[in-house]
Enzyme design. Structure first.
Site, PDB file in Angstrom:
ATOM      1  N   LYS A 121       0.820  -1.220   0.000  1.00  9.14           N
ATOM      2  CA  LYS A 121       0.000   0.000   0.000  1.00  9.14           C
ATOM      3  C   LYS A 121       0.847   1.260   0.000  1.00  9.14           C
ATOM      4  CE  LYS A 121      -4.470  -1.340   1.819  1.00  9.14           C
ATOM      5  NZ  LYS A 121      -5.566  -0.961   2.703  1.00  9.14           N
ATOM      6  N   LYS A 204      -6.409  -9.728  -7.145  1.00 14.53           N
ATOM      7  CA  LYS A 204      -7.641  -9.810  -6.370  1.00 14.53           C
ATOM      8  C   LYS A 204      -8.626  -8.711  -6.806  1.00 14.53           C
ATOM      9  CE  LYS A 204      -8.971  -9.329  -1.584  1.00 14.53           C
ATOM     10  NZ  LYS A 204      -8.606  -9.259  -0.176  1.00 14.53           N
ATOM     11  N   LYS A 207     -11.937  -3.068  -4.262  1.00 14.97           N
ATOM     12  CA  LYS A 207     -12.799  -1.893  -4.237  1.00 14.97           C
ATOM     13  C   LYS A 207     -12.061  -0.672  -4.749  1.00 14.97           C
ATOM     14  CE  LYS A 207     -13.550  -2.731   0.175  1.00 14.97           C
ATOM     15  NZ  LYS A 207     -13.610  -2.334   1.549  1.00 14.97           N
TER      16      LYS A 207
END
Ligand code: TRP
Length: 344
Positions: A121, A204, A207
């Site tokens: 991240k 994956k 969102k």
């Protein structure tokens, strides 16, 4: 003696939820919840909307507010029953932040440096990443340990955080020579439930992927769903009759996984229905399956969102029950650590 089972899990209210969140997490919580009912043991389920985790990356206040309520509505619309489970917003139970601080003082930086999610991240911008993003696993540990959780259903990507939670609990108990924290077990979702991006079957479904075509939201209209499946990446070969033949066909495998999961079938039995077909004939059937599963959920979410009084009652009730457990733990922890108790 009855053994107390406590299940805790949570999803971040960022953007609205996808079929990946539903099939990979919420649907599994629903079945854990009903297993608890048929069990002689006492089972307590806590399903949290982890808004404090969401702010580890910048959020727009209006969107965070909406996503928090919509995530709660989604839990309910998907079958989490407030009579069997406490549904609550993380920031409503203040002990989460308090325990997170206490634990962060006991977390070696070396442990946090090893967390792969932080590395992913923060990316190249490590110097600019917030302290909260770095400390995120200690907040997650606080979530879990506050409730003396025994089982934590999570996706594969969160396993490392649950392991760190176990290490922290063990080191706390050892340091103070008390059984303050229950050591939680991760319950990892099988690969059969792992939903990947519709644009890239090796990533994956997320969102936060920049491409809206990579995912299906639970609130997508039937037209949107049809469009996204139509555009979903595939290959040229027809569908095989066994899962082993899908190993090097990630996109094909992902679409058949969706088809199977929405019908509660194994991938192999789903393949029996569609083996030999090409994607031009398979995709419309997949679209049908998804639309018919999601329509009642979408309608339910809209009902909860249009009149939010019932939703707020459920959330208030949930945080009241959760606070009750959390207060006991935080008081124990502070007493063990030597904090002076308030005299009132
Ligand atoms: N970190 C989890 C995720 O991003 C969400 C989460 C926060 C969580 N606290 C938790 C999951 C505690 C399980 C238990 O998916």
């Amino acid at each position: 003696m009855t053994q107390q089972t406590r299940i805790f899990s949570g999803i971040q209210p960022t953007n609205n939820l996808t079929v990946g969140n539903y099939l990979g997490a919420i649907k599994n919580w629903v079945s854990l919840q009903s297993q608890g009912q048929s069990n002689e043991n006492q089972v307590e389920n806590l399903f949290c909307i982890v808004d404090l985790h969401a702010i580890t990356v910048p959020q727009d206040p209006t969107l965070l507010h909406k996503a928090t309520l919509e995530t709660a509505a989604t839990y309910l619309a998907s079958g989490i029953n407030p009579k069997q489970s406490s549904i609550f917003i993380q920031s409503h139970v203040r002990a989460h932040t308090e325990l997170a601080w206490l634990l962060s003082c006991m977390t070696p930086m070396g442990w946090l440096n090893r967390m792969t999610q932080f590395k992913d991240k923060a990316g190249k911008n490590r110097e600019k990443a917030g302290l909260g993003l770095y400390a995120y696993p200690t907040l997650m540990a606080a979530d879990i340990l506050l409730y003396q959780t025994t089982h934590v259903p999570v996706g594969d990507d969160q396993k490392q955080h649950v392991e760190m939670t176990r290490d922290l609990a063990q080191s706390f108990n050892h340091h103070y020579n008390e059984d303050t924290f229950t050591i939680p077990e991760p319950v990892i979702q099988g690969e059969a439930k792992r939903i990947m991006s519709l644009r890239d079957g090796t990533k994956k479904m997320s969102k936060s992927d920049p491409s809206g075509f990579s995912r299906i939201h639970l609130t997508d209209s039937p037209e949107d769903i049809a469009q996204k499946i139509k555009k979903a990446k595939t290959d040229l070969a027809p569908l095989p009759d066994s899962i082993v033949e899908l190993e090097d066909r990630p996109e094909a495998k992902n679409l058949i996984t969706l088809y199977a999961a929405f019908q509660n079938m194994t991938i192999d039995s789903a393949l029996k229905n569609v083996a030999g077909q090409n994607f031009a004939s398979f995709k419309p059937q997949l679209t049908e399956v998804i639309i018919s599963a999601l329509t009642p959920i979408r309608e339910n979410i809209a009902t909860y969102m249009n009149d939010q009084s019932e939703l707020m009652d459920i959330l208030n009730n949930g945080s009241e029950k959760a606070s009750h457990i959390a207060e006991k733990t935080i008081n124990d922890v502070k007493e063990t650590m030597g904090f002076v108790k308030e005299n009132n």
